[in-house]
Design a protein around this motif. Sequence first.
Motif, PDB file in Angstrom:
ATOM      1  N   SER A 198       0.827  -1.203   0.000  1.00 21.02           N
ATOM      2  CA  SER A 198       0.000   0.000   0.000  1.00 21.02           C
ATOM      3  C   SER A 198       0.864   1.257   0.000  1.00 21.02           C
ATOM      4  CB  SER A 198      -0.920  -0.008   1.229  1.00 21.02           C
ATOM      5  OG  SER A 198      -1.690   1.171   1.299  1.00 21.02           O
ATOM      6  N   HIS A 200      -6.096   6.389   1.194  1.00 26.69           N
ATOM      7  CA  HIS A 200      -6.827   5.843   2.337  1.00 26.69           C
ATOM      8  C   HIS A 200      -8.300   5.713   1.962  1.00 26.69           C
ATOM      9  CE1 HIS A 200      -8.487   5.463   6.405  1.00 26.69           C
ATOM     10  NE2 HIS A 200      -7.269   5.104   6.769  1.00 26.69           N
ATOM     11  N   PRO A 201      -8.956   4.602   2.327  1.00 28.04           N
ATOM     12  CA  PRO A 201     -10.360   4.409   1.938  1.00 28.04           C
ATOM     13  C   PRO A 201     -11.344   5.369   2.596  1.00 28.04           C
ATOM     14  CG  PRO A 201      -9.659   2.687   3.451  1.00 28.04           C
ATOM     15  CD  PRO A 201      -8.433   3.459   3.077  1.00 28.04           C
ATOM     16  N   LEU A 247     -12.954   7.166   6.416  1.00 24.34           N
ATOM     17  CA  LEU A 247     -13.481   6.675   7.688  1.00 24.34           C
ATOM     18  C   LEU A 247     -14.671   5.738   7.507  1.00 24.34           C
ATOM     19  CD1 LEU A 247     -13.443   6.753  10.793  1.00 24.34           C
ATOM     20  CD2 LEU A 247     -14.970   8.732  10.668  1.00 24.34           C
ATOM     21  N   THR A 258     -13.700   2.406   5.977  1.00 23.28           N
ATOM     22  CA  THR A 258     -12.865   1.689   6.934  1.00 23.28           C
ATOM     23  C   THR A 258     -13.720   1.031   8.015  1.00 23.28           C
ATOM     24  OG1 THR A 258     -10.990   3.182   6.587  1.00 23.28           O
ATOM     25  CG2 THR A 258     -11.009   1.917   8.631  1.00 23.28           C
ATOM     26  N   GLY A 294     -15.836  -1.818   6.431  1.00 27.65           N
ATOM     27  CA  GLY A 294     -14.998  -2.979   6.158  1.00 27.65           C
ATOM     28  C   GLY A 294     -14.575  -3.691   7.422  1.00 27.65           C
ATOM     29  N   PHE A 295     -14.172  -2.921   8.431  1.00 27.29           N
ATOM     30  CA  PHE A 295     -13.696  -3.512   9.679  1.00 27.29           C
ATOM     31  C   PHE A 295     -14.812  -4.271  10.395  1.00 27.29           C
ATOM     32  CE2 PHE A 295     -13.224  -3.101  14.321  1.00 27.29           C
ATOM     33  CZ  PHE A 295     -12.043  -3.818  14.493  1.00 27.29           C
ATOM     34  N   PHE A 335      -6.793  -5.987   5.274  1.00 20.32           N
ATOM     35  CA  PHE A 335      -7.493  -4.720   5.077  1.00 20.32           C
ATOM     36  C   PHE A 335      -6.942  -3.653   6.022  1.00 20.32           C
ATOM     37  CE2 PHE A 335     -11.077  -1.903   6.304  1.00 20.32           C
ATOM     38  CZ  PHE A 335     -11.291  -1.293   5.069  1.00 20.32           C
ATOM     39  N   MET A 336      -6.670  -4.035   7.269  1.00 24.35           N
ATOM     40  CA  MET A 336      -6.115  -3.086   8.233  1.00 24.35           C
ATOM     41  C   MET A 336      -4.690  -2.680   7.848  1.00 24.35           C
ATOM     42  SD  MET A 336      -7.676  -4.718  11.749  1.00 24.35           S
ATOM     43  CE  MET A 336      -7.188  -3.383  12.832  1.00 24.35           C
ATOM     44  N   TYR A 376      -3.710  -2.466   4.739  1.00 25.18           N
ATOM     45  CA  TYR A 376      -3.910  -1.531   3.622  1.00 25.18           C
ATOM     46  C   TYR A 376      -4.214  -0.127   4.129  1.00 25.18           C
ATOM     47  CZ  TYR A 376      -6.901   1.022   0.348  1.00 25.18           C
ATOM     48  OH  TYR A 376      -7.484   2.003  -0.407  1.00 25.18           O
ATOM     49  N   THR A 377      -5.063  -0.003   5.149  1.00 22.63           N
ATOM     50  CA  THR A 377      -5.398   1.315   5.695  1.00 22.63           C
ATOM     51  C   THR A 377      -4.200   1.941   6.411  1.00 22.63           C
ATOM     52  OG1 THR A 377      -6.210   0.399   7.807  1.00 22.63           O
ATOM     53  CG2 THR A 377      -7.808   0.636   6.019  1.00 22.63           C
TER      54      THR A 377
END
Length: 223
Positions: free
Chosen positions: A45, A52-53, A55, A58, A61-62, A88-89, A91-92
């Motif tokens: 990333s 960043h995707p 808030l 995020t 997704g989380f 995913f975390m 990536y963020t």
Amino acid sequence: MQMQDRHQSLQQAGVNEAEVSKLFRNTYSLLAMTLAFSAVVAFISMSLRLPHPGLILTLVGFYGLLFGIHKTRNSGMGLVLTFALTGFMGYTLGPLLNMYLGLPNGGQIVSMALGMTALVFFGLSAYAIMTRKDFSFLSGFIMAGFVVLLCAVVASFFVQMSGLQLAISAGFVLFSSAVILYQTSAIIHGGEDNYILATVTLFVSIYNLFLSLLQLLGVFSSD
């Protein structure tokens, strides 16, 4: 009869100890793999400078992946979703690390945050394992801390105060530390018997601890 009861008790204790050891091995093996996978995704990333995707995405997704993990925790799909969540975390995390590395002393800040996170995690885990203390009493503190931090985060969207952001980061450091103690103790004393859920709890605590320390160090090291 008394000798037989004693033999059964010792045998049961041996079985319980073996189950705890197996749970520890599975949890920390999976935790090591998910941390490594998340680090690789974060590096990708960062290298690709992915945005960043945001808030909302995020959070969706989380919590969406977290809900799926709880539903499939006793199946192979639970493992797949665990890697999906930790990836995913990661990536963020990439865009945030790029932001800090862009600071004059960014490399030092990231290294210090990473080192302090490792020190806190291994220190607290070792303390809980070696003393075998029951930290279940922290459940009330954790619940109260979650509510307070949630309210503080919501308030931060409406009130732009550097002091509030600092307090939130410090609060997350204490909250994550308490969760690490609580979860490790739960594995030892039978409060947690699913290694997937234990892994996810510890991973999220480490993630939040690292981010909070990163923010605190970023503030204190700025001119």
